[in-house]
Structures are given as C-alpha cells and as structure tokens.
Design a protein around this motif. Structure first.
Motif, PDB file in Angstrom:
ATOM      1  N   GLU A 151      33.477  39.650  56.797  1.00 48.97           N
ATOM      2  CA  GLU A 151      33.323  39.491  55.343  1.00 48.97           C
ATOM      3  C   GLU A 151      34.135  40.549  54.596  1.00 48.97           C
ATOM      4  O   GLU A 151      34.742  40.266  53.559  1.00 48.97           O
ATOM      5  CB  GLU A 151      31.847  39.605  54.962  1.00 48.97           C
ATOM      6  N   LEU A 152      34.128  41.775  55.107  1.00 43.17           N
ATOM      7  CA  LEU A 152      34.866  42.868  54.459  1.00 43.17           C
ATOM      8  C   LEU A 152      36.367  42.793  54.705  1.00 43.17           C
ATOM      9  O   LEU A 152      37.145  43.463  54.030  1.00 43.17           O
ATOM     10  CB  LEU A 152      34.377  44.215  54.981  1.00 43.17           C
ATOM     11  N   ASP A 153      36.786  41.971  55.681  1.00 42.14           N
ATOM     12  CA  ASP A 153      38.172  41.939  56.154  1.00 42.14           C
ATOM     13  C   ASP A 153      38.588  43.303  56.692  1.00 42.14           C
ATOM     14  O   ASP A 153      39.707  43.776  56.473  1.00 42.14           O
ATOM     15  CB  ASP A 153      39.132  41.484  55.055  1.00 42.14           C
ATOM     16  N   GLY A 154      37.675  43.961  57.404  1.00 37.38           N
ATOM     17  CA  GLY A 154      37.983  45.243  58.018  1.00 37.38           C
ATOM     18  C   GLY A 154      38.166  46.355  57.000  1.00 37.38           C
ATOM     19  O   GLY A 154      37.512  46.400  55.959  1.00 37.38           O
ATOM     20  N   PHE A 155      39.087  47.262  57.305  1.00 31.59           N
ATOM     21  CA  PHE A 155      39.311  48.457  56.498  1.00 31.59           C
ATOM     22  C   PHE A 155      40.613  48.330  55.704  1.00 31.59           C
ATOM     23  O   PHE A 155      41.530  47.607  56.090  1.00 31.59           O
ATOM     24  CB  PHE A 155      39.362  49.692  57.397  1.00 31.59           C
ATOM     25  N   ASP A 156      40.699  49.060  54.599  1.00 29.07           N
ATOM     26  CA  ASP A 156      41.850  49.010  53.691  1.00 29.07           C
ATOM     27  C   ASP A 156      42.965  49.916  54.218  1.00 29.07           C
ATOM     28  O   ASP A 156      42.836  51.142  54.237  1.00 29.07           O
ATOM     29  CB  ASP A 156      41.418  49.466  52.292  1.00 29.07           C
ATOM     30  N   GLU A 157      44.063  49.335  54.628  1.00 26.57           N
ATOM     31  CA  GLU A 157      45.154  50.090  55.250  1.00 26.57           C
ATOM     32  C   GLU A 157      46.063  50.786  54.240  1.00 26.57           C
ATOM     33  O   GLU A 157      47.008  51.473  54.633  1.00 26.57           O
ATOM     34  CB  GLU A 157      45.946  49.181  56.193  1.00 26.57           C
ATOM     35  N   TYR A 158      45.785  50.629  52.967  1.00 27.54           N
ATOM     36  CA  TYR A 158      46.489  51.461  51.977  1.00 27.54           C
ATOM     37  C   TYR A 158      46.081  52.919  52.129  1.00 27.54           C
ATOM     38  O   TYR A 158      46.884  53.829  51.927  1.00 27.54           O
ATOM     39  CB  TYR A 158      46.147  50.982  50.573  1.00 27.54           C
ATOM     40  N   LEU A 159      44.835  53.149  52.488  1.00 26.40           N
ATOM     41  CA  LEU A 159      44.252  54.488  52.460  1.00 26.40           C
ATOM     42  C   LEU A 159      44.547  55.266  53.739  1.00 26.40           C
ATOM     43  O   LEU A 159      44.252  54.809  54.846  1.00 26.40           O
ATOM     44  CB  LEU A 159      42.731  54.385  52.279  1.00 26.40           C
ATOM     45  N   GLU A 160      45.104  56.472  53.583  1.00 20.99           N
ATOM     46  CA  GLU A 160      45.281  57.373  54.717  1.00 20.99           C
ATOM     47  C   GLU A 160      44.017  58.180  54.967  1.00 20.99           C
ATOM     48  O   GLU A 160      43.754  58.606  56.091  1.00 20.99           O
ATOM     49  CB  GLU A 160      46.471  58.304  54.483  1.00 20.99           C
ATOM     50  N   VAL A 161      43.243  58.424  53.928  1.00 18.15           N
ATOM     51  CA  VAL A 161      41.928  59.055  54.051  1.00 18.15           C
ATOM     52  C   VAL A 161      40.966  58.273  53.166  1.00 18.15           C
ATOM     53  O   VAL A 161      41.376  57.574  52.246  1.00 18.15           O
ATOM     54  CB  VAL A 161      41.943  60.544  53.622  1.00 18.15           C
ATOM     55  N   ARG A 170      32.317  48.779  49.267  1.00 15.30           N
ATOM     56  CA  ARG A 170      32.404  47.325  49.375  1.00 15.30           C
ATOM     57  C   ARG A 170      31.156  46.735  50.036  1.00 15.30           C
ATOM     58  O   ARG A 170      30.730  45.629  49.700  1.00 15.30           O
ATOM     59  CB  ARG A 170      33.681  46.930  50.114  1.00 15.30           C
ATOM     60  N   LEU A 171      30.571  47.462  50.968  1.00 14.70           N
ATOM     61  CA  LEU A 171      29.300  47.034  51.547  1.00 14.70           C
ATOM     62  C   LEU A 171      28.216  46.953  50.469  1.00 14.70           C
ATOM     63  O   LEU A 171      27.477  45.960  50.380  1.00 14.70           O
ATOM     64  CB  LEU A 171      28.861  48.008  52.638  1.00 14.70           C
ATOM     65  N   ALA A 172      28.134  48.007  49.664  1.00 12.15           N
ATOM     66  CA  ALA A 172      27.109  48.050  48.615  1.00 12.15           C
ATOM     67  C   ALA A 172      27.313  46.942  47.593  1.00 12.15           C
ATOM     68  O   ALA A 172      26.356  46.262  47.189  1.00 12.15           O
ATOM     69  CB  ALA A 172      27.122  49.413  47.935  1.00 12.15           C
ATOM     70  N   LEU A 173      28.548  46.747  47.161  1.00 12.46           N
ATOM     71  CA  LEU A 173      28.832  45.720  46.167  1.00 12.46           C
ATOM     72  C   LEU A 173      28.585  44.316  46.708  1.00 12.46           C
ATOM     73  O   LEU A 173      28.285  43.390  45.953  1.00 12.46           O
ATOM     74  CB  LEU A 173      30.279  45.855  45.680  1.00 12.46           C
ATOM     75  N   GLY A 174      28.712  44.149  48.026  1.00 16.36           N
ATOM     76  CA  GLY A 174      28.471  42.854  48.639  1.00 16.36           C
ATOM     77  C   GLY A 174      27.022  42.606  49.000  1.00 16.36           C
ATOM     78  O   GLY A 174      26.685  41.549  49.541  1.00 16.36           O
ATOM     79  N   GLY A 175      26.160  43.603  48.720  1.00 15.14           N
ATOM     80  CA  GLY A 175      24.740  43.436  49.018  1.00 15.14           C
ATOM     81  C   GLY A 175      24.380  43.675  50.463  1.00 15.14           C
ATOM     82  O   GLY A 175      23.291  43.298  50.910  1.00 15.14           O
ATOM     83  N   PHE A 176      25.272  44.324  51.233  1.00 14.11           N
ATOM     84  CA  PHE A 176      25.000  44.612  52.638  1.00 14.11           C
ATOM     85  C   PHE A 176      24.202  45.912  52.764  1.00 14.11           C
ATOM     86  O   PHE A 176      24.475  46.886  52.059  1.00 14.11           O
ATOM     87  CB  PHE A 176      26.304  44.741  53.429  1.00 14.11           C
TER      88      PHE A 176
END
Length: 299
Positions: A151-161, A170-176
């Motif tokens: 659902e999250l499509d994994g992790f955001d590869e823009y971010l180095e940290v 994104r978990l919180a916003l998705g209600g997870f």
C-alpha cells in the motif's frame, strides 16, 4: 505467517556476521535477504560462504531506501522485517513480531546499546502533526505486514535520510497502526558514544520535503520547520559562546539550513502533485526496476 528479514549493509562485514548469527539463532525459520551495496570489505564473499542467507542482492546505489526497496523486491514472506546490519535480535524478537502483527500493521521495538557507561534504551516516540498522530518506528528494527508495504509502495528513494520518518507519516495518514513492543528489542554493542556530526543539508531538506509532501504547505508545517531551525540555531550559538565552535561555522550552517529548507519545500510540493493519492510516494518501489546489479538466490 511466513517471515522475511531484510538486512541492508555497507562495509560492515564483521557487524553483519554478528547480525546474521543472531538471526540464525533466534529466527531460524525466517527467510534472510541481505542487500549489499556496494561494499569493498569482503562482505560478498562472507555472505556467500554462509548457509543461513537465502538471497544476496548486490546494488550500485548506496541509498538506504533503495536497499530497503530492493530487499522487499526479493522477499517472499507475508511479513517483512528490516534489521540494521549492526544490530542483533534477541530471543523474544521473533515471537514479538508475530504477536505484534496480529492486530497491527507494523511492529517495532527498541535498540539497547551497550555502552561503557551503561545501557541506553530508545523509547516510543509519537507526535501530532496537522491533527494526525504519528508513531515513529525504529528504522533498524521494524516489521510490516507485506500488504501494508505494498500500500505504501515501499520507501521514498528521493530521501537520503529520513526515509523511515517519511514512511511513519504515510502510515499514520493511511490509518495504519504501528505497535511498540519492548520484547522486540535488538542489541548493539559500542565502545564509544556513537555520536556523529549533523548533516544540516539533508536533515532540513528531508524534514521540509516529507512534511510538505505529506501535509501540504500549511501553518502547522511552517511552525514545525521554524521550531526545528530555531532550536538548532540556539544550540549552535551556545557552542559558539562556549568556544566549541566559530561564528563563521554558525553562519555557514545557517546558510545550509536555509538553502536546503527551500529545496525540500520545492521538491516536496512537486512530489505532492506527482502523487496526490494516499501513499504520497512518487519515487517509491514501483518507480524503478533496475536496483539490483547481481542477485544470488539460494532458495
């Protein structure tokens, strides 16, 4: 519930060996996926000589989020855990993962660091941002239901940290729901305090990017950014007053913070437009398929 454990690593052969030893002892039935990329210390040969690693993925990209997504690409378990290569799981870890995911979407626990001065334990951290309660997870010790990561499509590869912090938003916003369980602890042994200098560039680029991407450009976000910057500026000024730093260093850090706040804001707004859906991840797992250079699969 089948379990895959993804272990990203980079130039840490000895620590990785300890991590794998602990997994073999305390999670013997887990599928172990090591993502190496790219190490120059003999890590590949060491892993190839072991019988307890199921998959070795070799990368050219040193990004931790790229490594996490590459591990997810090759993991087959209904549950996928991520363990830092410098950490060793405990005897209650596997049971805590299984129990935690019965009624939660993700489960995490503390890192207990053995120091010369004693034992330091991380605690659960939650924040309310724009009316949403965000529970952060330990990025080196976390397990997810596989469908949650999909659902999250994994992790955001823009971010180095800050990729784990972004995923927590994104978990919180998705209600997870993220569960914290002290029984799911991992151990790290250090001979010093493990401190390091702050990377002001990526700290503030990541912070502004993930807040704007997930919540938009709103007063709550601006206030949070200014609070972070003000607190860090005050801390650096105190260092100058004590003689531990120079005024020119403080000014240079301030310039770096300002520039990277602006870059993160711009890139966050672009990302928010590119992925207006609930996962907010335009550079996620599905965005590319060329992460792995070589894959050794012994399953």
């Amino acid at each position: 519930m089948s379990l895959s454990v993804v272990v990203p690593t980079l130039n840490a052969r000895d620590e990785l060996a300890d991590c794998l030893d602990a997994l073999a002892e305390h999670a013997p039935d887990a599928e172990v996926v090591v993502v190496n990329g790219p190490s120059a210390d003999g890590t590949t040969g060491m892993v190839q000589d072991r019988a307890d690693v199921d998959v070795l993925v070799e990368l050219a990209d040193r990004s931790i989020n790229c490594a996490r997504n590459a591990g997810l690409d090759h993991a087959t378990g209904e549950t996928v855990a991520f363990v830092n290569h410098t950490l060793s799981v405990c005897d209650t870890w596997c049971e805590a993962v299984t129990d935690g995911l019965v009624d939660s979407h993700a489960v995490t626990g503390p890192t207990r660091t053995q120091l010369r001065a004693g034992v330091e334990t991380e605690r659960k951290e939650s924040r309310e941002i724009a009316g949403t309660t965000v529970t952060y997870f330990n990025p080196g010790n976390v397990a997810f239901r596989r469908e949650t990561l999909e659902e999250l499509d994994g992790f955001d590869e823009y971010l180095e940290v800050g990729g784990a912090r972004d995923a927590a938003h994104r978990l919180a916003l998705g209600g997870f729901e993220v569960r914290w369980d002290d029984a799911m602890h991992v151990r790290q042994e250090l001979g010093a305090d493990g401190g390091r200098e702050t990377d002001w560039d990526w700290k503030y680029r990541s912070l502004s990017y993930r807040l704007v991407k997930n919540y938009g450009f709103r007063p709550t976000v601006v206030r949070r950014l200014l609070t972070h910057a003000g607190r860090d500026a005050g801390g650096e000024l105190r260092r100058v007053a004590r003689g531990d730093s120079k005024p020119s260093t403080w000014l240079g850090a301030g310039k770096d913070v300002t520039v990277n706040l602006a870059v993160g804001l711009k890139d966050g707004l672009v990302a928010r437009r590119r992925d207006a859906g609930p996962r907010r991840n335009p550079r996620g797992r599905s965005a590319r398929s060329d992460r792995a250079v070589t894959v050794y699969d012994w399953r």
